[in-house]
Design a protein around this motif. Structure first.
Motif, mmCIF file in Angstrom:
data_model
loop_
_atom_site.group_PDB
_atom_site.id
_atom_site.type_symbol
_atom_site.label_atom_id
_atom_site.label_comp_id
_atom_site.label_asym_id
_atom_site.label_seq_id
_atom_site.Cartn_x
_atom_site.Cartn_y
_atom_site.Cartn_z
ATOM 1 N N PHE B 168 -63.679 -6.204 -5.409
ATOM 2 C CA PHE B 168 -63.873 -5.137 -4.424
ATOM 3 C C PHE B 168 -62.517 -4.690 -3.850
ATOM 4 C CE2 PHE B 168 -65.095 -2.993 -0.616
ATOM 5 C CZ PHE B 168 -66.372 -2.504 -0.863
ATOM 6 N N ILE B 169 -61.706 -5.695 -3.579
ATOM 7 C CA ILE B 169 -60.358 -5.365 -3.024
ATOM 8 C C ILE B 169 -59.573 -4.528 -4.023
ATOM 9 C CG2 ILE B 169 -58.146 -6.386 -2.330
ATOM 10 C CD1 ILE B 169 -59.772 -8.707 -1.106
ATOM 11 N N GLU B 170 -59.676 -4.870 -5.290
ATOM 12 C CA GLU B 170 -58.966 -4.104 -6.308
ATOM 13 C C GLU B 170 -59.450 -2.653 -6.326
ATOM 14 O OE1 GLU B 170 -56.331 -5.177 -7.925
ATOM 15 O OE2 GLU B 170 -56.144 -3.162 -8.798
ATOM 16 N N GLU B 171 -60.770 -2.480 -6.110
ATOM 17 C CA GLU B 171 -61.316 -1.120 -6.019
ATOM 18 C C GLU B 171 -60.668 -0.370 -4.848
ATOM 19 O OE1 GLU B 171 -63.678 0.586 -7.702
ATOM 20 O OE2 GLU B 171 -64.190 -0.931 -9.182
ATOM 21 N N LEU B 172 -60.518 -1.083 -3.740
ATOM 22 C CA LEU B 172 -59.882 -0.463 -2.545
ATOM 23 C C LEU B 172 -58.418 -0.111 -2.822
ATOM 24 C CD1 LEU B 172 -61.360 -2.827 0.199
ATOM 25 C CD2 LEU B 172 -61.923 -0.412 -0.110
ATOM 26 N N ILE B 173 -57.762 -1.009 -3.532
ATOM 27 C CA ILE B 173 -56.348 -0.747 -3.876
ATOM 28 C C ILE B 173 -56.254 0.516 -4.747
ATOM 29 C CG2 ILE B 173 -54.381 -1.638 -5.211
ATOM 30 C CD1 ILE B 173 -55.326 -4.479 -4.281
ATOM 31 N N GLN B 174 -57.173 0.633 -5.694
ATOM 32 C CA GLN B 174 -57.156 1.811 -6.563
ATOM 33 C C GLN B 174 -57.421 3.082 -5.758
ATOM 34 O OE1 GLN B 174 -56.170 1.779 -9.669
ATOM 35 N NE2 GLN B 174 -55.891 -0.438 -9.463
ATOM 36 N N LYS B 182 -49.743 4.293 0.814
ATOM 37 C CA LYS B 182 -48.901 3.129 0.495
ATOM 38 C C LYS B 182 -49.150 1.969 1.461
ATOM 39 C CE LYS B 182 -44.062 1.860 -0.143
ATOM 40 N NZ LYS B 182 -42.677 2.330 -0.047
ATOM 41 N N ARG B 183 -49.303 2.320 2.741
ATOM 42 C CA ARG B 183 -49.484 1.271 3.745
ATOM 43 C C ARG B 183 -50.786 0.497 3.478
ATOM 44 N NH1 ARG B 183 -46.870 0.963 8.703
ATOM 45 N NH2 ARG B 183 -46.226 3.132 8.558
ATOM 46 N N ALA B 184 -51.820 1.244 3.143
ATOM 47 C CA ALA B 184 -53.114 0.610 2.850
ATOM 48 C C ALA B 184 -53.032 -0.211 1.555
ATOM 49 C CB ALA B 184 -54.186 1.681 2.730
ATOM 50 N N VAL B 185 -52.293 0.311 0.583
ATOM 51 C CA VAL B 185 -52.130 -0.406 -0.689
ATOM 52 C C VAL B 185 -51.481 -1.756 -0.434
ATOM 53 C CG1 VAL B 185 -50.913 -0.408 -2.912
ATOM 54 C CG2 VAL B 185 -52.027 1.665 -2.128
ATOM 55 N N LEU B 186 -50.403 -1.770 0.340
ATOM 56 C CA LEU B 186 -49.681 -3.024 0.618
ATOM 57 C C LEU B 186 -50.573 -4.003 1.385
ATOM 58 C CD1 LEU B 186 -46.152 -1.615 1.578
ATOM 59 C CD2 LEU B 186 -46.668 -3.096 -0.359
ATOM 60 N N PHE B 187 -51.334 -3.434 2.342
ATOM 61 C CA PHE B 187 -52.225 -4.301 3.118
ATOM 62 C C PHE B 187 -53.236 -5.002 2.218
ATOM 63 C CE2 PHE B 187 -56.443 -4.492 5.239
ATOM 64 C CZ PHE B 187 -56.188 -5.573 6.054
ATOM 65 N N TRP B 188 -53.866 -4.251 1.351
ATOM 66 C CA TRP B 188 -54.903 -4.846 0.492
ATOM 67 C C TRP B 188 -54.302 -5.725 -0.598
ATOM 68 C CZ3 TRP B 188 -59.397 -5.481 2.300
ATOM 69 C CH2 TRP B 188 -59.943 -4.584 3.218
ATOM 70 N N LEU B 189 -53.083 -5.430 -1.009
ATOM 71 C CA LEU B 189 -52.406 -6.335 -1.966
ATOM 72 C C LEU B 189 -52.157 -7.706 -1.317
ATOM 73 C CD1 LEU B 189 -49.805 -4.007 -3.746
ATOM 74 C CD2 LEU B 189 -51.620 -5.327 -4.862
ATOM 75 N N HIS B 190 -51.760 -7.665 -0.052
ATOM 76 C CA HIS B 190 -51.538 -8.929 0.669
ATOM 77 C C HIS B 190 -52.858 -9.685 0.845
ATOM 78 C CE1 HIS B 190 -47.507 -7.346 1.928
ATOM 79 N NE2 HIS B 190 -47.212 -8.628 1.725
ATOM 80 N N GLU B 199 -52.254 -18.844 -9.976
ATOM 81 C CA GLU B 199 -50.811 -18.665 -9.727
ATOM 82 C C GLU B 199 -50.248 -17.500 -10.522
ATOM 83 O OE1 GLU B 199 -48.787 -20.130 -7.511
ATOM 84 O OE2 GLU B 199 -50.580 -21.138 -6.754
ATOM 85 N N GLU B 200 -50.694 -17.348 -11.716
ATOM 86 C CA GLU B 200 -50.205 -16.251 -12.558
ATOM 87 C C GLU B 200 -50.567 -14.907 -11.934
ATOM 88 O OE1 GLU B 200 -47.873 -15.155 -15.586
ATOM 89 O OE2 GLU B 200 -48.372 -17.223 -15.083
ATOM 90 N N GLU B 201 -51.794 -14.854 -11.431
ATOM 91 C CA GLU B 201 -52.252 -13.626 -10.781
ATOM 92 C C GLU B 201 -51.462 -13.383 -9.492
ATOM 93 O OE1 GLU B 201 -54.293 -11.575 -12.123
ATOM 94 O OE2 GLU B 201 -54.336 -10.176 -10.431
ATOM 95 N N LYS B 202 -51.198 -14.462 -8.796
ATOM 96 C CA LYS B 202 -50.393 -14.361 -7.556
ATOM 97 C C LYS B 202 -49.020 -13.771 -7.838
ATOM 98 C CE LYS B 202 -52.027 -17.711 -4.188
ATOM 99 N NZ LYS B 202 -51.674 -18.901 -3.409
ATOM 100 N N ILE B 209 -46.157 -5.997 -5.109
ATOM 101 C CA ILE B 209 -45.702 -5.769 -3.714
ATOM 102 C C ILE B 209 -44.202 -5.512 -3.689
ATOM 103 C CG2 ILE B 209 -45.407 -6.882 -1.457
ATOM 104 C CD1 ILE B 209 -48.075 -8.383 -2.048
ATOM 105 N N SER B 210 -43.464 -6.353 -4.423
ATOM 106 C CA SER B 210 -42.003 -6.231 -4.444
ATOM 107 C C SER B 210 -41.569 -4.856 -4.951
ATOM 108 C CB SER B 210 -41.426 -7.349 -5.321
ATOM 109 O OG SER B 210 -40.053 -7.165 -5.507
#
Lengths: 311, 214
Positions: B168-174, B182-190, B199-202, B209-210
């Motif tokens: 669901f979060i990935e849907e929000l990021i998209q 951008k601000r919302a993207v970074l928030f949901w990525l965090h 760990e790989e996904e992290k 984010i970087s």
């Protein structure tokens, strides 16, 4: 005929010889300056002693003339004349002085002292002469001093004779000194001898002892004060002094920086009103640009809403 | 050329249209809409200026409804990106207002809404409010993604962020990415980074984010 020729030849030889002899003599005399013009000068002295006719006149060690005539005048003074050749006349000028030199060894002579640059002395002028002292003159001058020295020696002799006599004051003083020293030797102390009273002597000794104690106390107090001041210097004065020096340096540094900043502050002060005006103009400009932005935003909006649509 | 064209358009608009009396309201609304865009796209300087202008124009009227909407809008946007969940500015003027709509919206933001108040909410929030109030209902928030207004979707999602899975979060990021938020993207990525165990996904999320931050 033969005889006549011989007489003629002898006659010619004698005449030639005579002419050569006369010519040689003339040449010799001319070279000696006999035919030169001579200039005569005069001087007067009180005595003709040491002077004589033919006595040389010297200049810088060279003979330039001789005394020609010495005559006694009616007033008792001696009038002398000397002549100089034309070649040496240049050494005699106005202000030139003659001096009779009477060396201890050797014959006396007259020395000429001249002044350079002065005009030449005229023929027949009277000059001044100075008489220098010789050994005899010195002896004559020393005679009064010798007489005084002899008198002094005589006086010293009289004094010593008086002092040596039994009734002289010196003898009395020496006798008194002998008595005093005898008294000192027999007395208990020097002070008693001086004061003549044992009680006074004791008082003086007590005073001296008391003074010694006081001096010792003062010495101790001085040492204590010195120690206190040393600790003060170490604990208070030295740190305070270093702090004051540091403060002084800091203040100087601040002063220099303030001096450096001062022109800038003055310049800023002068720009104060200009900055206010500039700020107002900028504010107006920003407000106008905001108005334009509002209008542009309104134009770029797809839909126009008067009310805010909440997110 | 563009400047001349723009000037011509302005003159045309100035001559063609009648200026409304409540121009301040239009200006305030326009400034706030601009603020929404700039805030979410992380253009902070422009966003600050837009908000100032929105508030300044709103303060030209004694009717504080417009100003209250600006304050609530600012608060909602901050909540939607997890920046701040307090609405102090609105709270300070709320006692001067008689608006059940704004009060209901404020209650929604503070997760303190009642069933009666849901009727005063904007349409897109009513179902969400009822769903959150009903403790027994199915906790399926798929309908949030179907809300037409992306800012509303992001706000609703933030209010239930702890109940959302990574998909669901990935849907929000998209969604946020599509709109350039951008601000919302970074928030949901965090948020995704917090929930991800792999760990790989992290590492991948961190790299995303970087890239956005630098």
């Amino acid at each position: 005929m033969q005889y006549n020729k011989m007489r003629l030849a002898v006659g010619l030889f004698i005449i030639t010889l005579f002419l050569v002899l006369v010519g040689s003599i003339f040449f010799l005399l001319k070279e000696k300056g006999v035919f030169d013009k001579r200039y005569t000068y005069h001087f007067t002295t009180s005595s003709a002693e040491y002077f004589s006719v033919g006595m040389p006149l010297k200049f810088s060690g060279f003979n330039i003339g001789v005394i020609d005539d010495i005559s006694l005048k009616d007033d008792g003074s001696v009038y002398m004349s000397f002549s100089i050749s034309e070649k040496n006349r240049k050494w005699l000028s106005e202000g030139s002085v003659l001096m009779i030199i009477k060396p201890l060894l050797g014959s006396p002579h007259i020395e000429l002292y001249t002044s350079a640059g002065s005009p030449l002395l005229e023929d027949g002028a009277i000059m001044n002469i100075l008489l220098s002292d010789n050994i005899n003159d010195l002896i004559i001058k020393l005679q009064p001093a010798v007489k005084k020295a002899v008198n002094i020696l005589n006086s010293i002799d009289k004094i010593t004779t008086y002092l040596a006599s039994e009734d002289s004051e010196l003898k009395q003083i020496l006798k008194n000194l002998a008595k005093f020293s005898t008294k000192l030797a027999n007395s208990d102390s020097l002070l008693t001898s001086a004061t003549g009273d044992k009680a006074s002597t004791q008082n003086i000794i007590n005073s001296i002892n008391e003074t010694t104690k006081i001096m010792q106390d003062i010495k101790k107090i001085t040492a204590d004060v010195s120690r206190i001041t040393a600790s003060l210097k170490q604990d208070i004065v030295t740190p305070a002094s270093s702090s004051i020096k540091e403060i002084d340096l800091i203040m100087k540094d601040i002063n220099m920086k303030l001096k450096t900043i001062n022109p800038t502050v003055e310049a800023i002060g002068s720009y104060d009103t200009e900055l206010i005006e500039l700020k107002e103009q900028l504010s107006v400009g920003i407000q106008k640009s905001n108005q334009i932005m509002d209008k542009i935003d309104a134009l770029m909006q797809d839909e126009k809403h008067s009310e805010v649509l909440l997110p | 050329m563009i400047k001349i064209l723009l000037l011509s358009l302005m003159l045309f608009s100035a001559c063609s249209f009648k200026t409304p009396a409540n121009q301040w309201q239009y200006k305030s609304t326009t400034a706030f809409n601009s603020y929404t865009q700039n805030f979410l796209s992380m253009q902070d300087t422009l966003a600050r200026d837009d908000l100032k202008r929105a508030i300044k124009h709103a303060k030209k009227s004694a009717n504080l409804t417009q100003l209250a909407k600006v304050y609530l809008g600012e608060c909602a946007l901050n909540i939607s990106v997890g920046a701040d969940n307090s609405c102090i500015k609105y709270e300070n003027i709320s006692n001067l207002l008689e608006s059940p709509e704004l009060n209901a919206y404020y209650r929604l933001l503070t997760k303190n809404i009642t069933t009666e108040q849901t009727q005063y909410l904007p349409k897109q929030y009513r179902e969400f409010a009822l769903q959150t109030l009903n403790a027994e209902s199915q906790k399926d928030y798929k309908y949030i993604l179907e809300i037409e207004k992306p800012t509303s979707t992001l706000l609703c999602a933030t209010l239930v962020k702890n109940k959302l899975d990574n998909a669901f979060i990935e849907e929000l990021i998209q969604l946020a990415s599509y709109n350039g938020y951008k601000r919302a993207v970074l928030f949901w990525l965090h948020e995704k980074l917090k929930q991800t165990q792999d760990e790989e996904e992290k590492k991948k999320i961190k790299k995303r984010i970087s890239i956005l931050v630098t």
